[in-house]
Structure formats: structure tokens, C-alpha cells
Write an enzyme that holds these catalytic residues in place. Structure first.
Site, PDB file in Angstrom:
ATOM      1  N   TYR A   1      -6.756   6.352   4.179  1.00  0.00           N
ATOM      2  CA  TYR A   1      -6.877   5.336   3.130  1.00  0.00           C
ATOM      3  C   TYR A   1      -6.068   4.084   3.462  1.00  0.00           C
ATOM      4  CZ  TYR A   1      -5.806   2.513  -0.781  1.00  0.00           C
ATOM      5  OH  TYR A   1      -5.619   1.395  -1.544  1.00  0.00           O
TER       6      TYR A   1
ATOM      7  N   ASP B   1      -9.818   4.765  -2.892  1.00  0.00           N
ATOM      8  CA  ASP B   1      -8.696   5.297  -3.668  1.00  0.00           C
ATOM      9  C   ASP B   1      -9.253   5.918  -4.955  1.00  0.00           C
ATOM     10  OD1 ASP B   1      -9.250   3.236  -5.413  1.00  0.00           O
ATOM     11  OD2 ASP B   1      -7.149   2.631  -5.649  1.00  0.00           O
TER      12      ASP B   1
ATOM     13  N   GLU C   1       0.820  -1.218   0.000  1.00  0.00           N
ATOM     14  CA  GLU C   1       0.000   0.000   0.000  1.00  0.00           C
ATOM     15  C   GLU C   1       0.853   1.266   0.000  1.00  0.00           C
ATOM     16  OE1 GLU C   1      -3.012   0.439  -0.692  1.00  0.00           O
ATOM     17  OE2 GLU C   1      -3.565  -1.662  -0.743  1.00  0.00           O
TER      18      GLU C   1
END
Ligand code: SF4
Length: 294
Positions: free
Chosen positions: A119, A137, A36
């Protein structure tokens, strides 16, 4: 709660998703966290080789935390936005200090790690720990914008209205919600792309509000371009590449050789030092950052 978009998107994902190493059943939470960080501003194809190298070298947060931050910057290679490497090193150190070396599963604990925003915390809690979170996203926001709100592109920054819509869309069951989060993201990455959505063959073409409205043109403010050539970011990349390619310290002359314009070069180098990516160790001598005294 089931929504009409669920079944077609979940079925499509089950048949068409990419086998990415951070999505396999044996991927560790650490692997998901690393992926990520890397995927935040870099496409999958460029991330893959660096991810493999990184996980081989540092298979756990403790392994990374035991190494110098400069090694994280060196191994970041050409993924761009190298402050992410320092933040990931900082996150690994915090995981060792606060969580006995195990990536925490709680959203709040994840959010408290350096470099982890809303996020990333939601993505790791969802993808690694199969929890129920909205994971917004740019791909997900675009698919929701088109299918639900009939707009070609979502607003530049995430709005409360988008969060509400995403929450409404989230399946009730945690495991299904976790698959949903990755499935709608994959649809945005592979089918409902920013510039050329492949509506023919899209599993939700019959339900898509933007398509059904005749694909009205985007009317919002100009979207950010991705200029790179000639920017300070390009100069920073060139300077940092010199340091990455040297095992030891480098001289000012070696840095000066990669960019002809002295004012911009000095500004870029100052920025790297201010960001902690480069360490001056003597007049005109620089290195990648070493361990900070604790
Ligand atoms: S029909 Fe086209 S615009 Fe709508 S979700 Fe599918 S690919 Fe995207």
C-alpha cells in the site's frame, strides 16, 4: 478508459478536498512518505501536528537518519503503534544508504524500504511521483465495495477480486490515475464513511450499487473492534510515555508507577524491549533506543 464513476468523483474532489500539507504542490516525496507512515493507523486530525513538528525537525531523510532512533520514537508522541517510528527511521537510513538521500520513485525500490508495504509503495509512487498504481486503503476498498460490489463493507483482508476491480477502475492516463487514487480515498474519508455514509449529496449516489440495492446489511464475519482500555497496548503506551517524557534513562520504579498489575506490566515492557523500542542499559534502567553499531 473512462468509467462512469470517474467524472463525478474527480469533480467532487476538485471542489471539496481538504488542503492537507502532504498534498500541496510543494510537498516533498519525503513529506508524502512520512504522512503515509503516520496515517496508516491514525486519523488525520491527530497526525497533523506531529507531521508538522516532524518535517520541521527532519526535513529530509538524511536529517532523520543522522539522529538516534529513540528521538524518532520520542517525536512520535501519542500517534500510537510506535514501531512505525522505528521503521520510518530505518527507511530514512536505507534511503541515505541506497538512494543518496532521495526518496526513490520506483515502486520496487520503495517496496524494498523497511516498513514499506504494497500500500505505502503504491501511495508514495502515486501521490508523490504521479504514477499509475492501485492504492487500496480501507476508505478506497469501502467505496469500491459499495459502489461496485453492493456490499456495505469489504472483506477483512484485500482479495485478488478487489485488486482486479480497482485495476479496472484505474484511469489510463498516469496523472489522472494519481488524482483518482487520492479522490476516491477522500470520498471514503469524508462522505462514504464506515458508520454513517452521507448518501444524500454523494456525487455517485445515482450509480452506487449498494444504495440502489436498498443498502443490504453486512453479512460477513464480525468486524474487528478497537478495544484499548486494559490491553497490553495501553500498558505499552503508558510505559513508553514515561521514557518519552524523560531526556535521559528511567528507573524501573518510575515505570512501575504507571501500571499497577506487575505481570501485565512486565509483559508489556518485555514486548517493548523485544520490538527495539526500549533499550535496557543496566539492571532496572531503561532508555529510548540509541544508534546501533554499523
Ligand atoms: S451513495 Fe452512499 S454508500 Fe454509495 S458511495 Fe455514496 S455515500 Fe457511499
Amino acid at each position: 478508459m473512462s468509467h462512469a464513476l470517474h467524472e463525478p468523483i474527480l469533480d467532487w474532489y476538485s471542489a471539496h478536498h481538504r488542503d492537507l500539507p502532504w498534498r500541496t504542490a510543494d510537498a516533498s516525496a519525503w513529506g508524502v512518505l512520512v504522512s503515509e507512515f503516520m496515517l496508516q493507523q491514525t486519523p488525520v486530525a491527530r497526525v497533523l501536528p506531529v507531521y508538522e513538528t516532524w518535517l520541521t525537525r527532519w526535513p529530509t531523510p538524511a536529517a532523520l537518519a543522522a539522529d538516534e532512533p529513540g528521538e524518532a520514537v520520542r517525536s512520535w508522541g501519542r500517534l500510537g503503534y510506535p514501531r512505525r517510528a522505528l521503521r520510518l527511521h530505518g527507511a530514512a537510513t536505507a534511503i541515505v544508504d541506497r538512494h543518496e538521500g532521495e526518496v526513490p520513485s520506483g515502486h520496487e525500490d520503495l517496496l524494498a524500504l523497511p516498513g514499506v508495504g504494497e500500500y505505502t509503495a503504491a501511495a508514495v509512487a502515486s501521490f508523490a511521483f504521479r504514477q499509475r498504481h492501485i492504492v487500496l486503503d480501507t476508505n478506497v476498498r469501502r467505496v469500491i465495495g459499495r459502489t461496485i460490489d453492493a456490499v456495505e463493507y469489504p472483506p477483512q483482508a484485500t482479495t485478488p477480486a478487489e485488486r482486479r476491480t480497482a485495476t479496472t477502475l484505474l484511469p489510463t492516463d498516469a496523472d489522472t490515475a494519481a488524482t483518482w487514487a487520492v479522490a476516491i480515498m477522500e470520498l471514503g474519508a469524508l462522505v462514504c464513511t464506515a458508520k454513517s455514509p452521507r448518501c444524500v449529496g454523494c456525487p455517485v449516489a445515482a450509480l452506487c450499487a449498494w444504495r440502489l440495492a436498498g443498502k443490504p446489511a453486512y453479512e460477513g464475519p464480525a468486524r474487528r473492534g478497537q478495544t484499548y482500555a486494559g490491553t497490553d497496548r495501553q500498558v505499552r503506551g503508558k510505559l513508553l510515555a514515561v521514557l518519552r517524557d524523560h531526556e535521559g534513562p528511567v528507573s524501573q520504579a518510575e515505570l512501575d508507577a504507571v501500571w499497577p498489575e506487575p505481570v501485565q506490566r512486565a509483559r508489556a515492557l518485555d514486548g517493548l524491549v523485544a520490538d527495539g523500542l526500549v533499550e535496557p542499559i543496566a539492571a532496572g534502567v531503561y532508555r529510548l533506543p540509541g544508534r546501533r553499531p554499523s
